[in-house]
Motif scaffolding. Sequence first.
Motif, PDB file in Angstrom:
ATOM      1  N   PRO A  48      49.085  77.357  27.111  1.00 38.22           N
ATOM      2  CA  PRO A  48      48.700  75.958  27.367  1.00 38.22           C
ATOM      3  C   PRO A  48      49.864  75.088  27.841  1.00 38.22           C
ATOM      4  O   PRO A  48      49.684  74.265  28.753  1.00 38.22           O
ATOM      5  CB  PRO A  48      48.166  75.476  26.015  1.00 38.22           C
ATOM      6  N   ALA A  49      51.041  75.265  27.249  1.00 42.69           N
ATOM      7  CA  ALA A  49      52.196  74.452  27.642  1.00 42.69           C
ATOM      8  C   ALA A  49      52.618  74.760  29.072  1.00 42.69           C
ATOM      9  O   ALA A  49      52.953  73.859  29.851  1.00 42.69           O
ATOM     10  CB  ALA A  49      53.360  74.678  26.681  1.00 42.69           C
ATOM     11  N   LEU A  50      52.589  76.042  29.433  1.00 42.67           N
ATOM     12  CA  LEU A  50      52.955  76.451  30.789  1.00 42.67           C
ATOM     13  C   LEU A  50      51.938  75.920  31.794  1.00 42.67           C
ATOM     14  O   LEU A  50      52.312  75.413  32.872  1.00 42.67           O
ATOM     15  CB  LEU A  50      53.047  77.978  30.867  1.00 42.67           C
ATOM     16  N   LEU A  51      50.661  76.001  31.452  1.00 39.13           N
ATOM     17  CA  LEU A  51      49.613  75.472  32.334  1.00 39.13           C
ATOM     18  C   LEU A  51      49.796  73.973  32.556  1.00 39.13           C
ATOM     19  O   LEU A  51      49.663  73.479  33.676  1.00 39.13           O
ATOM     20  CB  LEU A  51      48.227  75.757  31.747  1.00 39.13           C
ATOM     21  N   ASP A  52      50.109  73.248  31.492  1.00 35.89           N
ATOM     22  CA  ASP A  52      50.311  71.799  31.614  1.00 35.89           C
ATOM     23  C   ASP A  52      51.518  71.482  32.503  1.00 35.89           C
ATOM     24  O   ASP A  52      51.471  70.548  33.312  1.00 35.89           O
ATOM     25  CB  ASP A  52      50.509  71.168  30.232  1.00 35.89           C
ATOM     26  N   THR A  53      52.598  72.247  32.340  1.00 36.58           N
ATOM     27  CA  THR A  53      53.809  72.010  33.137  1.00 36.58           C
ATOM     28  C   THR A  53      53.544  72.259  34.617  1.00 36.58           C
ATOM     29  O   THR A  53      53.920  71.446  35.473  1.00 36.58           O
ATOM     30  CB  THR A  53      54.960  72.911  32.657  1.00 36.58           C
ATOM     31  N   ILE A  54      52.895  73.366  34.921  1.00 41.49           N
ATOM     32  CA  ILE A  54      52.584  73.688  36.318  1.00 41.49           C
ATOM     33  C   ILE A  54      51.666  72.611  36.907  1.00 41.49           C
ATOM     34  O   ILE A  54      51.876  72.147  38.041  1.00 41.49           O
ATOM     35  CB  ILE A  54      51.933  75.079  36.428  1.00 41.49           C
ATOM     36  N   ALA A  55      50.650  72.211  36.145  1.00 43.30           N
ATOM     37  CA  ALA A  55      49.703  71.210  36.643  1.00 43.30           C
ATOM     38  C   ALA A  55      50.403  69.876  36.898  1.00 43.30           C
ATOM     39  O   ALA A  55      50.187  69.231  37.934  1.00 43.30           O
ATOM     40  CB  ALA A  55      48.567  71.026  35.633  1.00 43.30           C
ATOM     41  N   HIS A  56      51.264  69.471  35.973  1.00 42.05           N
ATOM     42  CA  HIS A  56      52.016  68.224  36.144  1.00 42.05           C
ATOM     43  C   HIS A  56      52.888  68.290  37.398  1.00 42.05           C
ATOM     44  O   HIS A  56      52.906  67.356  38.208  1.00 42.05           O
ATOM     45  CB  HIS A  56      52.882  67.976  34.902  1.00 42.05           C
ATOM     46  N   ASN A  57      53.624  69.402  37.545  1.00 42.00           N
ATOM     47  CA  ASN A  57      54.531  69.536  38.688  1.00 42.00           C
ATOM     48  C   ASN A  57      53.776  69.542  40.010  1.00 42.00           C
ATOM     49  O   ASN A  57      54.201  68.891  40.982  1.00 42.00           O
ATOM     50  CB  ASN A  57      55.369  70.814  38.558  1.00 42.00           C
ATOM     51  N   LEU A  58      52.663  70.264  40.067  1.00 49.76           N
ATOM     52  CA  LEU A  58      51.911  70.339  41.317  1.00 49.76           C
ATOM     53  C   LEU A  58      51.297  68.989  41.675  1.00 49.76           C
ATOM     54  O   LEU A  58      51.264  68.621  42.853  1.00 49.76           O
ATOM     55  CB  LEU A  58      50.825  71.409  41.219  1.00 49.76           C
ATOM     56  N   TYR A  59      50.825  68.253  40.680  1.00 50.65           N
ATOM     57  CA  TYR A  59      50.259  66.931  40.976  1.00 50.65           C
ATOM     58  C   TYR A  59      51.301  66.060  41.676  1.00 50.65           C
ATOM     59  O   TYR A  59      50.998  65.376  42.659  1.00 50.65           O
ATOM     60  CB  TYR A  59      49.780  66.262  39.687  1.00 50.65           C
TER      61      TYR A  59
END
Length: 241
Positions: free
Chosen positions: A89-100
């Motif tokens: 979950p933490a990795l998914l959130d980081t990737i999603a934040h960065n891509l946004y």
Amino acid sequence: MRAPLRWVLWDVKDTLLKVRASVGEQYCKEAERMGLDLSPVEVEAAFRQAYRRHSSRYPNYGITQGLDGRSWWMAVVRDTFSQCRVLDPALLDTIAHNLYHNFCNAENWEVFPDSAKTLESCSSLGLKLGVVSNFDGRLEEILRVCGLLSHFSFLITSEQAGVAKPSPAIFDQALQRCGAPAASVAHIGDHYVNDYLASRSLGIHGFLLDRHNKHNRPDVPREHRLSSLEELPPQLQQQMD
């Protein structure tokens, strides 16, 4: 007596600019920075499925359901990578934040070669320009970093408007901003329903941009179809004469 043309409204994505690389490639590039090795083809397919699912459940960024553009896109990214077996979950959130935030960078967008020149030509005819786009709140920054923002008097995004094309309501908001009747306004975009039919249903002078000759529509007269934006100013000039 015909109303004089005063404004041109613009779609943005795939009209003035486009995503430079495929979503699969861009998502994989960010995943690689996080130590993941994924296939762009697999990620692209997962993205398309996630995008369709979220667009169906939460149309227009889920605005009427309490979401916003950022939370909607982050959910799409998490869904995309979850399908590709990324489950932290933490990795998914980081990737999603960065891509946004990555998609606010100029290097992720390609401005079509005819865009800036055509915007300048329309302004030189004495026309004012505005944007009506099914996009989220990042659009102003994207136009700024791509060097196009200064051409426009106003921007209306579907996230801001709370309603998306082809709804007449978003065009009504644009006409209010123009302070002009529909007959004094033109609209240019690449989508047959969202841009062409929707604008013309209100009496706006709609033009369909068809760069790759994809729209074999007998109901679109030749003079309403453009293969390049450079064809637009002469058409507008005729409306003004």
